[in-house]
Design a protein around this motif. Sequence first.
Motif: not given
Length: 399
Positions: A67-73, A55-58, A38-46
């Motif tokens: 709709t809930y949309t999450l992204t990471y790279t 892991t994303f705790d919603l 993982v090199t980019a995690n704008p939505d704060g996943g663990s």
Amino acid sequence: TAVPGDEVTYTLTLRNIGNFPATHVRIIDDYDQANCAVTANPDGGSDDPVAGTLTFDLGTIPSASGTYTLTYTTTINSMGFSASTEVINTVMARTDEPEKDYSNNQAFWAVNVSLLSDLYVIKEGPGEVSAGEPFSYSLTYGNLGFLAITGVEVRDDLPEGMVYVGSSPAGSYDPVAGTVTWAIGDLAIDESGTITLTVTAGCELISTVTNSVEIYNTENYNEYSEENNTDFHTTQVADHKAPVISTEAVNNQHLGCNPYVIEPVFSGLDNCDGIFTPIVHTAGDFPYDGHCDRYQTWTATYTDAAGNVATEVSITYVWTEDTIAPEIIMPAESGDLGCNPDVVTPVFTIKADPAGCILSSEIDVATAGPVADTEGCGWSQSWTAAITDNCGNVATPVT
């Protein structure tokens, strides 16, 4: 599809389509830590890089929610692949509440990581050159990909008016097509090489000229990118070479006496203008060293179309102008010296030349006698003076 070192951005979309709120909602994404990170995690996943999960705790999501949309790279590892492979990304949604349907709580995405070659070529050269003078390009080539490649060739397309001089290593020159080709053969991963190409640019290319080069393989391998398979270089071609004036005439040549003076002939050659007729200026004829010798100088000049000035060439001729015969001065009158005289040889001299010519020879005096008369006591003797000057003018003899 991706290659080692590429970034891959994932988008996770979640909705609660049931009729009851979902509590303690978590999205757990397994991103295949063996092949990427993982090199980019704008939505704060663990991120758990050991387990390879994000892991994303919603919290609580109401029923019939939006709709809930999450992204990471992630970045695919740049090394460690021995063959093409798939990176499998699996995501799961969980809640503490019972659900009507668990089949849509999981999804996956496969990224095909291809090991491809990636040929490149870079062309470098001078910014300005002189027309007709040899200059060199540097062609750097190589394989940036993750797979060795065979059947590699580099080809340089010479524009019309550019002439192939040579290269290192040697290439195959096709004068009809105007191309130079080098058979490189195999290129391993990260292998590179350099070619030096030497050419001349003709005068018809004065201004700017663009030369292109291409690298390719003859066995139809797929490449990661072909954008770097070509390159070009633009060079300013100018005429900096001065024209040359020549002549077969001999400078400071003495033409002798009273010649018919013919102007020396000059010729010229320029790298761009070709054969030309120089402009000739003359000065003369003038007295030389204060006597009857004369001289005249011719100077040839030329400036070509590019403003290059030829070195001046001058020829000087020297000659003598003298058509007047010298005049001998008689020192005495012919006559009777009386009885028993001391007979002294007369001394003859030359009258000054009106043209100021200088004689390099002496008066020739011949004598006849003494001769006795018929009675025996009378004697006579004659002296005759003669001279011819340097230009062949003969004096009237004096006796």
